[in-house]
Design a protein around this motif. Structure first.
Motif, PDB file in Angstrom:
ATOM      1  N   SER A  73       0.825  -1.208   0.000  1.00  0.00           N
ATOM      2  CA  SER A  73       0.000   0.000   0.000  1.00  0.00           C
ATOM      3  C   SER A  73       0.861   1.261   0.000  1.00  0.00           C
ATOM      4  O   SER A  73       0.562   2.225  -0.702  1.00  0.00           O
ATOM      5  CB  SER A  73      -0.909   0.015   1.238  1.00  0.00           C
ATOM      6  N   VAL A  74       1.919   1.228   0.796  1.00  0.00           N
ATOM      7  CA  VAL A  74       2.784   2.414   0.892  1.00  0.00           C
ATOM      8  C   VAL A  74       3.441   2.698  -0.459  1.00  0.00           C
ATOM      9  O   VAL A  74       3.396   3.821  -0.973  1.00  0.00           O
ATOM     10  CB  VAL A  74       3.862   2.207   1.985  1.00  0.00           C
ATOM     11  N   THR A  81       0.932   3.889  -3.031  1.00  0.00           N
ATOM     12  CA  THR A  81       0.536   5.279  -2.771  1.00  0.00           C
ATOM     13  C   THR A  81       1.581   6.244  -3.334  1.00  0.00           C
ATOM     14  O   THR A  81       1.246   7.250  -3.975  1.00  0.00           O
ATOM     15  CB  THR A  81       0.365   5.501  -1.253  1.00  0.00           C
ATOM     16  N   LEU A  97      -4.326  10.183  -2.563  1.00  0.00           N
ATOM     17  CA  LEU A  97      -5.196   9.389  -1.681  1.00  0.00           C
ATOM     18  C   LEU A  97      -5.449  10.237  -0.437  1.00  0.00           C
ATOM     19  O   LEU A  97      -4.683  10.164   0.514  1.00  0.00           O
ATOM     20  CB  LEU A  97      -4.521   8.066  -1.298  1.00  0.00           C
ATOM     21  N   PRO A  98      -6.488  11.049  -0.453  1.00  0.00           N
ATOM     22  CA  PRO A  98      -6.700  11.970   0.672  1.00  0.00           C
ATOM     23  C   PRO A  98      -7.259  11.244   1.881  1.00  0.00           C
ATOM     24  O   PRO A  98      -7.672  10.083   1.786  1.00  0.00           O
ATOM     25  CB  PRO A  98      -7.722  12.961   0.108  1.00  0.00           C
ATOM     26  N   SER A 103      -5.337  -1.289   8.385  1.00  0.00           N
ATOM     27  CA  SER A 103      -5.357   0.158   8.484  1.00  0.00           C
ATOM     28  C   SER A 103      -6.613   0.671   7.816  1.00  0.00           C
ATOM     29  O   SER A 103      -6.966   0.230   6.726  1.00  0.00           O
ATOM     30  CB  SER A 103      -4.120   0.760   7.809  1.00  0.00           C
ATOM     31  N   GLU A 158      -6.907   3.951   7.439  1.00  0.00           N
ATOM     32  CA  GLU A 158      -6.461   5.142   6.728  1.00  0.00           C
ATOM     33  C   GLU A 158      -6.596   4.862   5.230  1.00  0.00           C
ATOM     34  O   GLU A 158      -6.758   3.730   4.827  1.00  0.00           O
ATOM     35  CB  GLU A 158      -4.989   5.420   7.049  1.00  0.00           C
ATOM     36  N   ASN A 159      -6.499   5.879   4.420  1.00  0.00           N
ATOM     37  CA  ASN A 159      -6.456   5.712   2.974  1.00  0.00           C
ATOM     38  C   ASN A 159      -4.992   5.783   2.557  1.00  0.00           C
ATOM     39  O   ASN A 159      -4.380   6.838   2.726  1.00  0.00           O
ATOM     40  CB  ASN A 159      -7.260   6.852   2.312  1.00  0.00           C
ATOM     41  N   PRO A 160      -4.380   4.707   2.031  1.00  0.00           N
ATOM     42  CA  PRO A 160      -4.954   3.432   1.602  1.00  0.00           C
ATOM     43  C   PRO A 160      -5.537   2.618   2.755  1.00  0.00           C
ATOM     44  O   PRO A 160      -4.997   2.627   3.858  1.00  0.00           O
ATOM     45  CB  PRO A 160      -3.751   2.706   0.988  1.00  0.00           C
ATOM     46  N   ALA A 168       0.823  11.368   0.967  1.00  0.00           N
ATOM     47  CA  ALA A 168      -0.133  10.301   1.274  1.00  0.00           C
ATOM     48  C   ALA A 168       0.611   9.014   1.630  1.00  0.00           C
ATOM     49  O   ALA A 168       0.191   8.262   2.514  1.00  0.00           O
ATOM     50  CB  ALA A 168      -1.079  10.067   0.090  1.00  0.00           C
ATOM     51  N   GLY A 169       1.727   8.768   0.943  1.00  0.00           N
ATOM     52  CA  GLY A 169       2.530   7.577   1.230  1.00  0.00           C
ATOM     53  C   GLY A 169       3.131   7.638   2.631  1.00  0.00           C
ATOM     54  O   GLY A 169       3.201   6.625   3.330  1.00  0.00           O
ATOM     55  N   ARG A 194       1.796   9.161   5.174  1.00  0.00           N
ATOM     56  CA  ARG A 194       0.694   8.872   6.091  1.00  0.00           C
ATOM     57  C   ARG A 194       0.437   7.361   6.142  1.00  0.00           C
ATOM     58  O   ARG A 194       0.214   6.785   7.201  1.00  0.00           O
ATOM     59  CB  ARG A 194      -0.556   9.640   5.634  1.00  0.00           C
ATOM     60  N   ALA A 195       0.498   6.720   4.967  1.00  0.00           N
ATOM     61  CA  ALA A 195       0.300   5.273   4.903  1.00  0.00           C
ATOM     62  C   ALA A 195       1.389   4.548   5.692  1.00  0.00           C
ATOM     63  O   ALA A 195       1.120   3.569   6.396  1.00  0.00           O
ATOM     64  CB  ALA A 195       0.277   4.805   3.453  1.00  0.00           C
TER      65      ALA A 195
END
Lengths: 472, 472
Positions: A317-318, A321, A331-332, A352, A354-356, B251-252, B254-255
């Motif tokens: 996911s990271v 993103t 990805l807000p 998680s 969170e988005n993603p 965003a990444g 945050r991920a």
């Protein structure tokens, strides 16, 4: 309703394979004879084989020359060497042939001035007699509605994607790539050196061809200049048009010259002209295929670059993103009400919200929980579309179909594109499920990054079209 | 020779699975019990299962607690929930355990301050008693030489690639991706939140670990700052080191925070630091895998960015040439003597002897002709390496092997890398042929563009290492 002049080329009442070999292992037999028979052309219309040394090949009668073919011949596919092609042109003119497809290479692209002269002379002679030429040095026509093909194995059903493609190999890659994604084709023309019928005229035709809803163009030669730009503009104003230019680097331009004798102009000028014309510009066949899928399914209406990613695996996911951000897709943070709903649905440890949204560990009734998660994020107020990962490889076909149907319904309910991404390849899904997805307007991509890249290209295309007429 | 302190972690004399389920379908049984048994750990050393409610699982005896295990336990893999982990730490300390791997998630990455406190308290307690902790929230250790693994199916033979990876999923993708390419592994550590054993200490160890010849690092948390930079520098000066940073977009980042509680610093600062340290920086797992292949095979010695491309198909060659140019790889005109030789070998029509060399139509004895063409371009004076496309899908295994052997021999004779590119995927070749290629120093890539991109990354890495000590 008067018929467009090129209909006479694309819908022949009969065809001849000129210079066909008795050896079915021969490359051109494999391509053209097997291609036409695979589509059943010979069952619908006369297919003449011209070979003075054979009675019959693959169950079809052979004739010593075009003149010997009993009825009119509309379309001739030439498999003879370049140096004998002038005689063939005369034979075609004498027989009243409408279109000659010169598969035959060895003309201007050989970079030998005498071969370039031969090509010019031959095309001038054909033109003077009203004989249209596709090529030389190309695969010609795949037109399933007329049962024409240049290779076996392509879909027999007709569709709405038209392709104007200077390269035969690239045309094949586009056809197989898009067919796997569920798309079907109106007309595909591989036009090679394009000395008579070139990109400009083919795009002018695609603009008004009622069979074509989306147009893809691969061009190497941009020496057509103004005519090419005008054709592109007409086409791009009428229907979504995607352009890929080959030979944009200096080594690539040299390669294009020895491939199709193309003169590549400035890449920057060409790209700017495409954008001004309202066409989308891509940099690879993969981008072209992904964008064509996006433009013929629901993502066509995507409102903006804010996505939700529903994935499995934190590190995946990271990285996804980060890669999406590089494509202009953000990805807000999700809306508070979405987060509240996800807190109810997703176990805390190892996931998680969170988005993603990482739903690695969903416990016992994972299927139902994932369905509810998808429903929740589809209605999120902060985002424009959803990228969901489909676990396809191990699902039985009926479950694949059901998942697609559910996503199509949810997409309508939520009024927002929900695109499906495989982990690495659309081949994780069955062909039948992919076809269903395309028909229901669900876009499927080989990876979440390719989904985001297609959305980014689409949004860029829409921005540059501002002020142009709305597309149907 | 004194033993490095971490050898005590990586070479346990016994191990325990703590909190193992009776349900073999359980996720952690699937991972760890099956992973260790697949490598045969239990045949070489005691493997204790701790579950007070079972006598035996998968044929192995169960114990109610660590204290009940009859002999010393060096390594404990914890499958229990976060809220019971403090008791486990005390049990480990009482038993004299050396290393505790907390697969268990639900600590700081939950973004709940009480969970972050719990994690800090637990790690402080372990440290005070000399108990090392891998994790929490990670897959732990794959170390084939010690028969350790965190999932079944990975290669059992040991190799020379070590991986320091904050994410378990990414570690699995690196292992399966590189294993398919023929590589084998020294040690792979998935370290998750990395609260005790983190990237810095693991890189310090990799720098001196005699098993590791190449080091790959995936990191999300760069709050380690100076210590991380120093470790990276020591590692990158000792052996080729490739770094991928997750969470470079906002965003990444945050991920990454909700994945491993990571605090990502400035990406630019980190990238600059990596380069200064002599490490190679990549932007995706695919780039990491391709560069690792290039660095462990002959391309490691590539002298410059000038390539010959031997491909089939004009349009494919043109687009590939453009894409190579975007990676910094040029396809210059070939030397006159090479061109003269190619003129003898390659039929004119439908081919091109320009660079890219398009050998679509080679006639009857295509195999021998292609071999001669490859020989000719390998000795070209104007170019630094060769990218040749391998038709793998339909070749019998012994022909695949023979082709690899021939290319390996030619590579030595010509003193120049000859890399092999598939049309779309290395899976076109048999695993055995890929393993042979790797062993013989022939690099295989999933496409000619990925081959060029790897060469470009490698040359960039070598440029930034100028002035640093030569690598062995």
């Amino acid at each position: 309703m008067s018929e467009h002049a090129l209909e006479r080329v694309f819908r022949p009442r009969s065809a001849a394979l000129y210079g066909i070999s008795r050896n079915m292992q021969n490359r051109s037999n494999q391509f053209f004879l097997r291609g036409l028979m695979d589509q059943g052309f010979h069952e619908a219309a006369p297919l003449y084989l011209v070979n003075p040394n054979a009675e019959e090949i693959a169950g079809l009668r052979c004739y010593p020359s075009l003149a010997d073919c009993p009825d009119p011949v509309d379309y001739v596919i030439s498999l003879v060497p370049a140096l004998t092609a002038e005689g063939l042109v005369e034979e075609c003119i004498a027989k009243g042939v409408r279109a000659l497809h010169l598969y035959t290479g060895g003309f201007a692209e050989n970079l030998d001035p005498r071969r370039a002269e031969l090509e010019q002379r031959l095309i001038a002679r054909a033109r003077s007699a009203g004989l249209r030429v596709i090529g030389p040095n190309c695969m010609g026509l795949y037109h399933p509605a007329a049962r024409m093909a240049f290779i076996p194995g392509h879909p027999k059903e007709a569709g709405d994607v038209s392709v104007v493609c200077q390269s035969g190999g690239n045309a094949m890659d586009i056809i197989s790539g898009l067919a796997q994604r569920g798309a079907r084709f109106a007309k595909v023309v591989s036009f090679g050196n394009g000395t008579d019928l070139g990109a400009a005229e083919l795009l002018e035709y695609a603009a008004v061809d009622p069979e074509a809803r989306i147009v893809l163009a691969y061009v190497e030669d941009t020496s057509g200049g103004r005519a090419l730009f005008e054709a592109l503009r007409r086409c791009a104003r009428a229907k979504p048009t995607i352009v890929l230019k080959g030979g944009i680097s200096s080594a690539g331009a040299r390669a294009a010259r020895s491939h199709t004798a193309s003169l590549a102009g400035s890449h920057e000028v060409f790209t700017a002209a495409c954008r001004q014309a309202g066409a989308a510009v891509v940099r690879s066949l993969d981008e072209m295929i992904d964008l064509a899928v996006a433009l013929s399914t629901r993502p066509r209406e995507v409102a903006g670059p804010r996505a939700v990613l529903l994935a499995v695996g934190g590190g995946f996911s990271v990285l996804t993103t980060d890669a999406l951000a590089a494509c202009g897709i953000d990805l807000p943070e999700l809306d508070g009400s979405t987060l509240a709903r996800l807190r109810e649905l997703v176990p805390t440890d190892g996931n998680s919200i969170e988005n993603p949204v990482d739903t690695g560990y969903m416990g016992e009734d994972a299927e139902a929980a994932l369905r509810a998660v998808t429903e929740a994020v589809a209605h999120d107020a902060n985002t424009d579309f959803v990228i969901t990962m489909l676990r396809g490889r191990d699902l039985p076909l009926d479950e694949q179909r059901r998942t697609i149907e559910e996503l199509a319904d949810l997409q309508e309910r939520a009024g927002k594109p929900i695109v499906v991404a495989a982990r690495r390849d659309v081949g994780e899904l069955a062909d039948e499920a992919l076809r269903l997805a395309y028909e229901r307007g669900v876009a499927v991509f080989p990876s979440p990054v390719s989904a985001g890249r297609a959305a980014g290209l689409l949004l860029e295309w829409r921005r540059q079209r501002e002020g142009l007429p709305l597309l149907p």
